[in-house]
Design an enzyme around this catalytic site. Sequence first.
Site, short mmCIF file in Angstrom:
data_model
loop_
_atom_site.label_atom_id
_atom_site.label_comp_id
_atom_site.label_asym_id
_atom_site.label_seq_id
_atom_site.Cartn_x
_atom_site.Cartn_y
_atom_site.Cartn_z
N ASN A 10 41.02 -7.91 111.76
CA ASN A 10 40.18 -9.04 110.78
C ASN A 10 38.64 -8.40 110.64
O ASN A 10 38.04 -8.17 111.77
CB ASN A 10 39.87 -10.46 111.62
N LYS A 13 35.53 -10.26 111.81
CA LYS A 13 35.62 -10.21 113.27
C LYS A 13 34.62 -9.23 113.66
O LYS A 13 33.89 -9.35 114.43
CB LYS A 13 36.65 -10.60 114.03
N ASP A 73 40.99 -14.89 121.41
CA ASP A 73 42.01 -15.91 120.83
C ASP A 73 41.23 -17.31 120.86
O ASP A 73 40.59 -17.76 121.52
CB ASP A 73 43.17 -16.15 122.10
N PHE A 156 36.72 -20.81 106.95
CA PHE A 156 38.15 -20.79 106.92
C PHE A 156 38.96 -21.71 107.58
O PHE A 156 38.22 -22.48 108.38
CB PHE A 156 38.52 -19.25 107.16
N ASP A 159 37.98 -25.38 109.12
CA ASP A 159 36.21 -25.75 109.01
C ASP A 159 36.01 -26.76 108.08
O ASP A 159 35.18 -27.72 108.25
CB ASP A 159 35.54 -24.33 108.54
N HIS A 184 31.95 -21.13 118.72
CA HIS A 184 32.83 -20.63 119.82
C HIS A 184 32.99 -19.28 119.90
O HIS A 184 32.66 -18.85 121.10
CB HIS A 184 34.08 -21.47 119.68
N ARG A 185 33.06 -18.48 118.91
CA ARG A 185 33.50 -17.06 118.85
C ARG A 185 32.02 -16.35 118.94
O ARG A 185 31.84 -15.70 119.80
CB ARG A 185 34.10 -16.79 117.52
P1 IMP Z 1 42.67 -16.32 115.86
O1 IMP Z 1 42.24 -16.43 117.15
O2 IMP Z 1 41.64 -15.49 115.07
O3 IMP Z 1 44.11 -15.80 115.72
O4 IMP Z 1 42.62 -17.73 115.29
C1 IMP Z 1 43.33 -18.71 115.66
C2 IMP Z 1 43.48 -19.82 114.36
O5 IMP Z 1 42.47 -20.66 114.73
C3 IMP Z 1 42.87 -19.48 113.12
O6 IMP Z 1 44.05 -18.92 112.33
C4 IMP Z 1 42.58 -20.88 112.50
O7 IMP Z 1 43.62 -21.75 112.26
C5 IMP Z 1 41.72 -21.46 113.96
N1 IMP Z 1 40.52 -21.14 114.15
C6 IMP Z 1 39.89 -20.29 114.97
N2 IMP Z 1 38.54 -20.29 114.76
C7 IMP Z 1 38.30 -21.04 113.68
C8 IMP Z 1 36.98 -21.21 112.86
O8 IMP Z 1 35.96 -20.91 113.40
N3 IMP Z 1 37.21 -21.98 111.95
C9 IMP Z 1 38.54 -22.63 111.61
N4 IMP Z 1 39.56 -22.37 112.15
C10 IMP Z 1 39.52 -21.41 112.96
#
Ligand code: IMP
Length: 207
Positions: A10, A13, A73, A156, A159, A184-185
């Site tokens: 990604n 990210k 994750d 995305f 959100d 969170h991230r």
């Molecule tokens: P991943 O950890 O990037 O695979 O995210 C897992 C899933 O969590 C994503 O595909 C979204 O469905 C949801 N998600 C994680 N972070 C966000 C965010 O900041 N906004 C909206 N959806 C999120």
Amino acid sequence: MKRIIFATGNAGKLREIRAILSDLNVEVLSMKEAGISADIVEDGKTFEDNALIKARAVRQDEKAADAITMADDSGLEVDALDKEPGVYSARYMGEDTSYRIKNQNIIDRLSGVPDEKRTARFVCAMAACLPDGREILVKRTMEGRIGYEERGENGFGYDPIFFLPEYGRTSAEISPEEKNRISHRGKALQAMKEELYQAGALAKKEG
Ligand code: IMP
């Protein structure tokens, strides 16, 4: 220079990670940029498990021997739905189902649930494996409530239905910079940066 290999394809990210770590003496690479292709099965029951599974899988590759490997994750926990969709957030109703449909489904399942019981959070677990075998794990959340309709064009995934009471807006209505500061991230990355620095795994840039 030290290298971090992040288990993601990604681009968004990677940009965020590079920006947050820009004052440290480190090069951040995607798996592809490091020439690593691992077929990773994310079958953990928790966000922490999955982050560790991914960081360890990259660690197995000899091309990562001298690098810090990292993975995250994340997902959405809705309290009134027993913390669904949780670790299945991406796969909820099928990986290829649009978020318009997923979001409407969550709104529909919360029909009749009053404001104070619509609490939810985005969760991000981030794992790092150091070359000497040490592992670091951090987890951070962004708290909010599920709204009654989709609002906003930024962000995305979930959100548009994630309402931030202190902002009076959804996380799709705030700017990307605001979101990185409170998400969170963003918070997990900051915490991981601090841990890596404290562990002596990374140093500040000189000058
Ligand atoms: P991943 O950890 O990037 O695979 O995210 C897992 C899933 O969590 C994503 O595909 C979204 O469905 C949801 N998600 C994680 N972070 C966000 C965010 O900041 N906004 C909206 N959806 C999120």
